[in-house]
Design a protein around this motif. Structure first.
Motif, short mmCIF file in Angstrom:
data_model
loop_
_atom_site.label_atom_id
_atom_site.label_comp_id
_atom_site.label_asym_id
_atom_site.label_seq_id
_atom_site.Cartn_x
_atom_site.Cartn_y
_atom_site.Cartn_z
N GLU A 1 -52.79 -65.06 45.46
CA GLU A 1 -53.44 -65.90 44.46
C GLU A 1 -53.40 -67.37 44.86
O GLU A 1 -54.37 -68.10 44.66
CB GLU A 1 -52.79 -65.70 43.08
CG GLU A 1 -52.92 -64.30 42.52
CD GLU A 1 -54.33 -63.89 42.15
OE1 GLU A 1 -55.15 -64.77 41.83
OE2 GLU A 1 -54.61 -62.68 42.19
N THR A 2 -52.28 -67.79 45.46
CA THR A 2 -52.15 -69.18 45.90
C THR A 2 -53.17 -69.49 46.99
O THR A 2 -53.83 -70.53 46.96
CB THR A 2 -50.71 -69.47 46.37
OG1 THR A 2 -49.82 -69.22 45.27
CG2 THR A 2 -50.55 -70.89 46.86
N HIS A 3 -53.32 -68.58 47.94
CA HIS A 3 -54.34 -68.76 48.98
C HIS A 3 -55.72 -68.93 48.34
O HIS A 3 -56.51 -69.78 48.76
CB HIS A 3 -54.35 -67.58 49.94
CG HIS A 3 -55.59 -67.48 50.75
ND1 HIS A 3 -55.89 -68.36 51.77
CD2 HIS A 3 -56.64 -66.61 50.67
CE1 HIS A 3 -57.07 -68.04 52.28
NE2 HIS A 3 -57.55 -66.99 51.64
N GLU A 4 -56.00 -68.13 47.33
CA GLU A 4 -57.32 -68.18 46.70
C GLU A 4 -57.57 -69.52 46.01
O GLU A 4 -58.66 -70.07 46.12
CB GLU A 4 -57.48 -67.02 45.72
CG GLU A 4 -57.59 -65.68 46.43
CD GLU A 4 -57.63 -64.49 45.49
OE1 GLU A 4 -57.56 -64.68 44.25
OE2 GLU A 4 -57.73 -63.36 45.99
N VAL B 1 -55.81 -72.47 46.49
CA VAL B 1 -55.56 -73.64 47.34
C VAL B 1 -56.59 -73.74 48.47
O VAL B 1 -57.07 -74.83 48.77
CB VAL B 1 -54.12 -73.60 47.91
CG1 VAL B 1 -53.92 -74.65 49.00
CG2 VAL B 1 -53.10 -73.77 46.81
N ASP B 2 -56.91 -72.61 49.09
CA ASP B 2 -57.76 -72.63 50.28
C ASP B 2 -59.15 -72.01 50.06
O ASP B 2 -60.16 -72.65 50.30
CB ASP B 2 -57.08 -71.88 51.43
CG ASP B 2 -55.77 -72.51 51.83
OD1 ASP B 2 -55.71 -73.74 51.95
OD2 ASP B 2 -54.79 -71.76 52.04
N ALA C 1 -61.06 -70.76 41.00
CA ALA C 1 -59.85 -71.37 41.56
C ALA C 1 -58.84 -71.63 40.44
O ALA C 1 -57.64 -71.37 40.60
CB ALA C 1 -60.19 -72.66 42.30
N MET C 2 -59.33 -72.12 39.31
CA MET C 2 -58.43 -72.36 38.17
C MET C 2 -57.84 -71.05 37.65
O MET C 2 -56.66 -70.98 37.30
CB MET C 2 -59.15 -73.11 37.06
CG MET C 2 -59.47 -74.55 37.42
SD MET C 2 -60.21 -75.49 36.07
CE MET C 2 -61.85 -74.78 36.00
#
Length: 172
Positions: free
Chosen positions: A119-122, A124-125, A150-151
Motif C-alpha cells: 500500500e505504501t508503494h502505491e 508514495v510511488d 493514492a489517498m
C-alpha cells in the motif's frame, strides 16, 4: 434453464475450484523455488488469475445492471474459481514471498508488513507517478482519479499499520 446447466463439464470443476488454504500445498520438495522460472511463472499466473477475478466480478455487476442475472452468476462462479487458482499459486509462493512485495507472508504479522509495504508503494510511488503522467498527457479526470486512489491507499496502509501495532502489543 440455468446457464450453468449448459456447461455440465465445467460446473463440477467450478464448484471445486476454490481450494482451502493448506500448509500441505506450499512447495517444500526439490530445488530451491526462489529465483526460478517456475517462481516467476507462479507470480505471473497469480497476477493473471487475480485480474480475471476482478474482471469477472465487474462483468457480473454489469450483467446484473443489464438484467442478465444468469450470465451474472456464470461470471461470479467463475470468479470464485479464479480466486481458488490465485490462492493455490500463493501457497506455492509462500517459500518465495509475496509476489507484489517479495516479503514473507506466513504469519499474520508478516502478511500485515507485506500489505503495508504494498500500500505504501502505491501511495508514495505508483499513483503519484501515474497521476503526473496522466496530467502531462492531458487526462485531468484520470489524474484526479489516481490522486484519489493514492489517498485511499495511504488510508489502507494506516489501517494495516494500526492492526500490526495492536497485534504486536498483544503478543508482548
Amino acid at each position: 434453464m440455468s446457464l450453468l446447466s449448459l456447461f455440465p463439464r465445467v460446473t463440477p470443476f467450478l464448484s471445486k475450484a476454490v481450494l482451502p488454504l493448506s500448509a500441505t500445498r506450499s512447495y517444500a520438495k526439490g530445488p530451491e523455488l526462489a529465483g526460478s522460472k517456475t517462481a516467476a511463472n507462479l507470480a505471473a499466473a497469480f497476477a493473471g488469475e487475480s485480474q480475471a477475478n476482478r474482471r469477472y466480478l465487474y462483468f457480473a455487476r454489469q450483467a446484473d445492471v443489464l438484467g442478465d442475472a444468469e450470465v451474472s452468476e456464470v461470471f461470479r462462479s467463475t470468479a470464485d474459481g479464479e480466486t481458488g487458482h490465485a490462492f493455490g499459486h500463493l501457497e506455492y509462493l509462500a517459500t518465495v514471498g509475496d509476489p507484489a512485495t517479495g516479503m514473507k507472508f506466513s504469519t499474520t504479522a508478516d502478511a500485515l508488513r507485506s500489505a503495508i509495504a504494498g500500500e505504501t508503494h502505491e501511495y508514495v510511488d505508483m499513483y503519484p507517478t501515474m497521476a503526473k503522467e496522466a496530467r502531462e498527457e492531458g487526462y485531468e479526470e484520470i489524474e484526479e482519479w489516481f490522486q484519489t486512489l493514492a489517498m485511499a491507499e495511504k488510508s489502507h496502509a494506516g489501517r494495516f499499520q494500526r492492526a500490526l501495532d495492536k497485534l504486536e502489543k498483544e503478543q508482548q
